[in-house]
Scaffold this active site. Structure first.
Site, PDB file in Angstrom:
ATOM      1  N   TYR A  24      53.931 107.336  29.340  1.00 26.99           N
ATOM      2  CA  TYR A  24      54.338 106.095  30.019  1.00 26.99           C
ATOM      3  C   TYR A  24      53.776 106.058  31.432  1.00 26.99           C
ATOM      4  CZ  TYR A  24      57.363 102.000  30.714  1.00 26.99           C
ATOM      5  OH  TYR A  24      57.850 100.718  30.929  1.00 26.99           O
ATOM      6  N   SER A  26      50.158 104.674  33.617  1.00 26.84           N
ATOM      7  CA  SER A  26      49.599 103.337  33.826  1.00 26.84           C
ATOM      8  C   SER A  26      49.291 102.636  32.509  1.00 26.84           C
ATOM      9  CB  SER A  26      48.327 103.449  34.678  1.00 26.84           C
ATOM     10  OG  SER A  26      47.684 102.204  34.794  1.00 26.84           O
ATOM     11  N   GLN A  27      48.548 103.291  31.613  1.00 28.13           N
ATOM     12  CA  GLN A  27      48.211 102.670  30.335  1.00 28.13           C
ATOM     13  C   GLN A  27      49.413 102.624  29.391  1.00 28.13           C
ATOM     14  OE1 GLN A  27      45.542 101.043  29.369  1.00 28.13           O
ATOM     15  NE2 GLN A  27      44.163 101.513  31.079  1.00 28.13           N
ATOM     16  N   SER A  50      61.330 113.958  31.291  1.00 28.86           N
ATOM     17  CA  SER A  50      60.339 113.145  31.986  1.00 28.86           C
ATOM     18  C   SER A  50      61.008 112.098  32.872  1.00 28.86           C
ATOM     19  CB  SER A  50      59.433 112.434  30.972  1.00 28.86           C
ATOM     20  OG  SER A  50      58.614 111.478  31.614  1.00 28.86           O
ATOM     21  N   SER A  52      59.823 109.376  33.481  1.00 27.77           N
ATOM     22  CA  SER A  52      59.496 108.058  32.930  1.00 27.77           C
ATOM     23  C   SER A  52      60.513 107.576  31.900  1.00 27.77           C
ATOM     24  CB  SER A  52      58.110 108.087  32.286  1.00 27.77           C
ATOM     25  OG  SER A  52      57.109 108.326  33.243  1.00 27.77           O
ATOM     26  N   HIS A 107      40.773 106.552  25.264  1.00 25.25           N
ATOM     27  CA  HIS A 107      39.577 107.168  25.848  1.00 25.25           C
ATOM     28  C   HIS A 107      39.137 108.256  24.880  1.00 25.25           C
ATOM     29  CE1 HIS A 107      36.667 108.727  28.578  1.00 25.25           C
ATOM     30  NE2 HIS A 107      37.396 109.721  29.065  1.00 25.25           N
ATOM     31  N   GLU A 226      35.950  97.221  58.293  1.00 25.11           N
ATOM     32  CA  GLU A 226      34.560  96.935  57.939  1.00 25.11           C
ATOM     33  C   GLU A 226      34.074  97.706  56.711  1.00 25.11           C
ATOM     34  OE1 GLU A 226      32.917  94.525  59.137  1.00 25.11           O
ATOM     35  OE2 GLU A 226      34.351  94.050  60.719  1.00 25.11           O
ATOM     36  N   GLU A 230      37.429  95.290  53.590  1.00 24.41           N
ATOM     37  CA  GLU A 230      36.643  94.128  53.179  1.00 24.41           C
ATOM     38  C   GLU A 230      35.871  94.345  51.881  1.00 24.41           C
ATOM     39  OE1 GLU A 230      34.349  92.061  56.088  1.00 24.41           O
ATOM     40  OE2 GLU A 230      35.824  92.363  57.676  1.00 24.41           O
ATOM     41  N   SER A 251      26.920  85.705  54.468  1.00 24.43           N
ATOM     42  CA  SER A 251      25.960  85.124  55.401  1.00 24.43           C
ATOM     43  C   SER A 251      24.534  85.561  55.055  1.00 24.43           C
ATOM     44  CB  SER A 251      26.282  85.560  56.837  1.00 24.43           C
ATOM     45  OG  SER A 251      26.025  86.952  56.993  1.00 24.43           O
TER      46      SER A 251
END
Length: 338
Positions: A24, A26-27, A50, A52, A107, A226, A230, A251
């Site tokens: 349990y 992120s995925q 756990s 979680s 994965h 910077e 950004e 720009s």
């Protein structure tokens, strides 16, 4: 290249299955909640101790131990971290794997590098969303989806592809498109992208830029804005319309600097290192090093994690983000819930 969409996929097939999501993180958070909301009978497999367990139960999900979940389920999605999968498989999943069951991954690492070798009478497939789990959940809640890759490692039943497509649709992937690949291709390209660009390349590029400005006497806050803050603005433009849209939006000065200065940073020597990195992934040496690091107690890994977390840019970033409350308000990751 075949791309599957919702209208081509029979979701009733996956809805007829009992699906166990092992883990349990992120995925696991995203898959289990999305499956449940798509009408799939799902449970989460976790250790009894756990942290979680509480999060999953508060989300309204059934929670079992890993062994109980594997025994209960028709399809088992393994979503614990790569370095734990082989042990969890041997201890909790393998004893309950029988003919007709489906073993799934997001994965291909452990299948491709031979850390897990399922029996021949079990379907083996992969459903890999091309985005972090928190994004998979957010996009689903908004009525959209994150594209998914599927791969079939073993089709004992003759319906492994149908199960993988149904699963991908149930977590939202078929709204954006589902592409079929192989365990080998997904694993090697994913590891390369993470190391050369997405995590290794980008983070070290940002850190080097930050350090260069600070060492030249500029304020750390200016360096952070910077070289780090950004970057999201630039990546959002690329995400929306590719490099050409980004260059259209910035720009002319920035675009000119892109063309003349970029090649001074990303030189042919950098690309040669990328090729060496890819070779180390392809021949299995990276996998062997990572597996060895975990077996020896993760000393080097944990030391690097600590070192980078203590970097000046992390301290500066935390201070500057506190000035922008909308970031926390709209954050993808809430450690208390997911």
């Amino acid at each position: 290249m075949k791309v599957y969409y919702e209208q081509e996929i029979d979701q009733q097939w996956i809805q007829s299955k009992k699906v166990a999501v092992i883990g349990y993180g992120s995925q696991g958070f995203a898959h289990s909640n999305n499956l449940r909301d798509s009408g799939v009978d799902v449970c989460v497999g976790l250790r009894k101790d756990s942290a979680s367990v509480k999060k999953a139960r508060e989300a309204g999900l059934k929670v079992m131990t890993g062994g109980e979940a594997a025994q209960w389920a028709d399809a088992i999605m393994v979503l614990v971290p790569d370095h734990l999968q082989a042990e969890v498989y041997r201890k909790d999943i393998a004893p309950s794997l029988g003919s007709g069951k489906t073993l799934m991954f997001a994965h291909g690492f452990n299948i491709h590098f031979g850390q897990i070798e399922p029996p021949a009478d079990v379907d083996v497939s992969m459903v890999a969303p091309k985005g972090p789990g928190h994004t998979v959940r957010r996009q689903y809640e908004l009525g959209y989806g994150v594209p998914c890759l599927i791969a079939i490692g073993n089709d004992a039943s003759g319906r492994a592809r149908e199960t993988a497509l149904g699963y991908a649709a149930a977590i939202g992937g078929a709204k954006a498109g589902v592409i079929e690949t192989t365990f080998k291709e997904e694993t090697e390209t994913d590891l390369f992208g993470e190391q050369a660009v997405l995590c290794g390349g980008v983070t070290h590029l940002m850190q080097a830029g930050f350090e260069t400005l600070v060492e030249a006497g500029y304020a750390p806050e200016m360096a952070y804005f910077e070289c780090i803050h950004e970057l999201k603005l630039i990546v959002d433009l690329i995400y929306e319309g590719g490099m050409s849209l980004m260059r259209y939006s910035v720009s002319d000065t920035a675009e000119y600097g892109d063309y003349v200065s970029g090649p001074r940073i990303i030189t042919p020597a950098v690309k040669q290192e990328m090729k060496k990195l890819l070779a180390a992934i392809q021949d299995g040496s990276f996998a062997r090093n990572w597996i060895g690091e975990n077996k020896s107690g993760r000393k080097n890994f944990l030391a690097m994690r600590k070192e980078h977390a203590a970097h000046q840019m992390e301290e500066v970033g935390e201070k500057l983000r506190s000035m922008m409350p909308w970031i926390a308000k709209n954050r993808l990751v809430d450690r208390d819930k997911n």
